[in-house]
Write an enzyme that holds these catalytic residues in place. Structure first.
Site, short mmCIF file in Angstrom:
data_model
loop_
_atom_site.label_atom_id
_atom_site.label_comp_id
_atom_site.label_asym_id
_atom_site.label_seq_id
_atom_site.Cartn_x
_atom_site.Cartn_y
_atom_site.Cartn_z
N GLY A 41 0.93 -1.16 -0.18
CA GLY A 41 -0.09 -0.06 0.10
C GLY A 41 0.99 1.27 -0.05
CG ASN A 43 6.36 -0.28 -1.43
OD1 ASN A 43 6.99 0.22 -0.67
ND2 ASN A 43 6.56 -1.39 -1.52
CG ASN A 183 3.55 -11.97 -10.04
OD1 ASN A 183 2.89 -12.94 -10.10
ND2 ASN A 183 4.43 -11.46 -9.02
CB THR A 219 3.72 -7.50 -14.09
OG1 THR A 219 3.31 -8.16 -13.00
CG2 THR A 219 2.84 -6.16 -14.24
CG ASP A 251 4.30 -2.49 -4.70
OD1 ASP A 251 3.43 -3.29 -4.91
OD2 ASP A 251 5.22 -3.03 -3.59
CB SER A 281 11.22 1.39 -9.83
OG SER A 281 10.92 0.17 -10.02
N GLY A 286 16.19 -0.66 -2.71
CA GLY A 286 14.72 -0.36 -1.91
C GLY A 286 13.66 -0.20 -2.83
#
Length: 301
Positions: A41, A43, A183, A219, A251, A281, A286
């Site tokens: 949530g 992220n 995914n 994904t 995310d 990303s 992280g």
């Protein structure tokens, strides 16, 4: 201005880097440990907010040091966290991430996330009612997710369900979902529970879509993302980047997808921009560190 509500989990991620994952019964040493804010949530809300769109996060943290640290961290984002619930005598959720060079494994203790019940939805019903998109995952009780999706649909809000971590989806829940974003592994679980599997992803995607009115987007890690539209499967390849940490890529995809859908983009463009954002990303350690801003994403485009 468009508004997005993210309902979901908030965790403190303890990221331990290792050369490889341990075998059962084996002890190995970690090179480094990092404490980072995570939870699907949290992220996804950060990914959305960095697109420059109004974003509210609904969820729960404990009344402890990790909960305070999470709130302080999120307050630096352009993200409304005023509706977060602080749960007394309950620890904040924790995720232990074992990170190797090209992969990761994660163990989660839900903590306060298990306290995210219908009351959280009811207390924030006006926020949901005013949203353009509601985005949810399955790291909080699935009964809460179903209730929130149902209320959102009553208000005419577009809904996105990221079925992760995978849990068996109640039959009635799916009717409240406009877009579903598993995914490839999660989609296999969806298929085995409902239709069986042909062994071919595209065939299974088409078969699932015939049985459901939900728009399906899968994904596929380094293979990009596939979606069904007008009875056809289209795959958008990902871009090549130097991989540092894949945590949070999914995310990021979901957050940017929510932004694109709120902005009424065509599905192909929405999946493409979300995939690019997810690839960008993973260039930093992280879940949230490498999430691009709208400025960075537009610069790449």
């Amino acid at each position: 201005m468009k508004k997005i509500v993210v309902l979901g989990s908030l965790n403190m991620d303890m990221v331990m880097t290792t050369e490889r994952l341990p075998m059962i019964g084996e002890t190995i040493c970690s090179d480094q440990i990092h404490y980072m804010v995570g939870g699907k949530g949290s992220n996804q809300a950060v990914a959305v907010s960095r697109m420059g769109i109004s974003t509210s996060l609904l969820g729960c943290v404990g009344n402890d040091a990790f909960g305070e640290r999470i709130q302080k961290h999120l307050s630096r984002e352009t993200l409304d966290i005023s509706s977060l619930n602080i749960i007394e005598d309950t620890p904040t959720g924790i995720a232990t991430v074992f990170k190797t060079k090209n992969n990761n494994a994660i163990v989660v203790n839900s903590g306060a996330n298990d306290c995210c019940d219908r009351r959280i939805v009811e207390e924030n019903i006006e926020i949901i009612k005013q949203a353009d998109v509601l985005l949810a995952q399955l790291e909080i009780p699935i009964e809460t997710v179903e209730y929130a999706l149902q209320k959102a649909k009553e208000f005419g809000v577009t809904t996105i369900l990221n079925p992760a971590p995978y849990k068996e989806i109640p039959i009635g829940l799916i009717e409240y979902v406009d877009y579903i974003t598993p995914n490839d592994t999660e989609f296999e679980s969806m298929m085995s529970g409902e239709l069986g599997s042909s062994g071919d992803l595209e065939t299974d995607m088409l078969e699932w879509s015939k049985q459901n009115s939900v728009k399906l987007i899968v994904t596929r890690s380094s293979q990009g993302s596939s979606y069904v539209e007008n009875g056809q499967v289209t795959t958008i390849p990902c871009i090549n980047v130097d991989v540092v940490d894949t945590t949070g890529a999914g995310d990021t995809f979901n957050g940017i997808l929510a932004y694109a859908i709120a902005e009424k983009m065509e599905l192909r463009d929405a999946v493409r921009i979300a995939g690019i954002g997810a690839s960008l990303s993973i260039r930093a350690l992280g879940a949230q560190s490498g999430m691009p801003s709208i400025k960075e994403l537009k610069k790449y485009l």
